[in-house]
Design an enzyme around this catalytic site. Structure first.
Site, PDB file in Angstrom:
ATOM      1  N   HIS A  36      -2.884   6.156   4.657  1.00  0.00           N
ATOM      2  CA  HIS A  36      -1.457   6.360   4.947  1.00  0.00           C
ATOM      3  C   HIS A  36      -1.038   7.739   4.419  1.00  0.00           C
ATOM      4  O   HIS A  36      -1.511   8.182   3.356  1.00  0.00           O
ATOM      5  CB  HIS A  36      -0.603   5.309   4.232  1.00  0.00           C
ATOM      6  CG  HIS A  36      -0.715   3.918   4.788  1.00  0.00           C
ATOM      7  ND1 HIS A  36      -1.372   3.603   5.949  1.00  0.00           N
ATOM      8  CD2 HIS A  36      -0.183   2.746   4.320  1.00  0.00           C
ATOM      9  CE1 HIS A  36      -1.260   2.291   6.174  1.00  0.00           C
ATOM     10  NE2 HIS A  36      -0.556   1.749   5.201  1.00  0.00           N
TER      11      HIS A  36
ATOM     12  N   CYS B 296       0.812  -1.227   0.000  1.00  0.00           N
ATOM     13  CA  CYS B 296       0.000   0.000   0.000  1.00  0.00           C
ATOM     14  C   CYS B 296       0.844   1.276   0.000  1.00  0.00           C
ATOM     15  O   CYS B 296       0.556   2.219  -0.749  1.00  0.00           O
ATOM     16  CB  CYS B 296      -0.947   0.007   1.189  1.00  0.00           C
ATOM     17  SG  CYS B 296      -0.223  -0.595   2.713  1.00  0.00           S
TER      18      CYS B 296
END
Ligand code: 11C
Length: 335
Positions: free
Chosen positions: A240, A127
């Protein structure tokens, strides 16, 4: 043509998101098979108003399946090769095959054509790598990036559903003056930061940090890009964030970089400091785009830029990227 699709790890944080994204994007599904470990077998899951019973994954689960989306974890090592042998195309979100030479590692905004040479398995990158390369590729094409220094601020959901619960319960416990010993993370995550994601490997870097180094080179087809990373877990539920510094061969002004990024696929530039506009994880969750802001020339370097990049890592960092790869397989007719 409608396809037979299996989702392996359907009950986890990424698996659940894959189902949501398949439905939202109206992926052409004929039959849907929901697979998971023995622990989750028997659970009932709704998909587009229909009820499905989760089955235990076995080596026989993949007969007649066209595309198997593996959410990640240990099931990939155990079943992905046999699924590919059974004739389906595996889109794998684990780290097991990403660096294998016979496995394309694909971010559709960056290297879509790589799906064409698959031999049964296509890997979905980590990710934190995905959101970084979506932002870096257009700048690399324009000015050739020589070096990347990245620090991440990674949400707890990257570590799964149990980690989300740990943040909630631990925060409540701290506020109530009680103890909540860490189980998922090595230290308390509530009111803390942990500069340690996954296991420590060579040179005292973590596996998460090495993923950002090695996967970036493979996706951008450029072994000469120097990448160094520090990855940090933060008490955020979802999305994130990354502070990225790049050095380019050709000088890019901040204005040029902003313009390039505004015109690039999958990116939303949020960068107006006068109006206090910059990307934040609270406002990027449940979105598929990569948000870029705080675009500045590096005051310490002739050809350097600083960027702040935020994206929903369960969506663009995992589920959405995987479903986009499935869409490319349909588009290029290579199932
Ligand atoms: C995290 N990036 O946030 C990790 C999770 O290689 O797909 C994803 C692990 C991987 O903890």
């Amino acid at each position: 043509k409608k396809l037979n699709v299996a989702v392996v790890g359907a009950t986890g944080a990424v698996g659940q998101e894959i189902l949501k994204v398949l439905a939202e994007r109206e992926f052409p599904i004929n039959g849907l098979k929901l697979l998971a470990s023995q622990r989750s077998a028997g659970k009932e899951i709704q998909y587009q108003g229909k009820s499905y019973i989760v089955e235990e994954t076995t080596h026989e689960s993949f007969q007649g399946v066209d595309i198997a989306l593996f959410a990640g974890g240990s099931a990939s090592k155990e079943f992905a090769r046999s699924a590919a042998k059974a004739g389906c195309v595996v889109i794998d979100n684990s780290s097991a095959f990403r660096l294998e030479p016979d496995v394309p590692l694909v971010v559709p905004e960056v290297n879509p054509e790589d799906v064409k040479w698959h031999k049964g398995i296509i890997a979905n990158p980590n990710c934190s790598t995905i959101q970084m390369v979506v932002a870096l590729n257009p700048l690399h094409q324009a000015a050739k990036i020589k070096r990347v220094v990245v620090s991440t601020y990674q949400a707890v959901s990257g570590a799964g559903i149990e980690a989300i619960e740990e943040l909630t319960k631990q925060t409540q416990a701290v506020l109530a003056g009680e103890e909540y010993p860490p189980q998922v993370f090595p230290y308390p995550i509530a009111f803390n930061l942990i500069p340690h994601i996954d296991v420590f490997e060579d040179m005292d870097y973590t596996k998460e940090e090495w993923k950002m180094v090695r996967e970036t080179k493979k996706i951008l087809h450029d072994d000469n890009i120097a990448v160094t990373a520090t990855t940090v877990r933060v008490p955020v539920y979802r999305s994130h964030s990354e502070s990225i510094n790049i050095e380019t061969e050709r000088k890019l002004t901040a204005a040029e970089a902003r313009e390039i990024l505004r015109n690039s696929p999958g990116i939303i530039v949020v960068d107006n400091v006068q109006e206090k506009q910059y990307p934040m994880p609270l406002f990027t969750s449940n979105r598929d785009e990569v948000f870029v802001g705080r675009i500045r020339e590096d005051n310490s370097l002739a050809n350097g830029l600083n960027l702040w990049v935020v994206a929903d890592q369960l969506r663009k960092g995992a589920a959405t990227n995987a479903v986009q790869i499935a869409e490319l397989l349909v588009k290029y007719n290579c199932i």
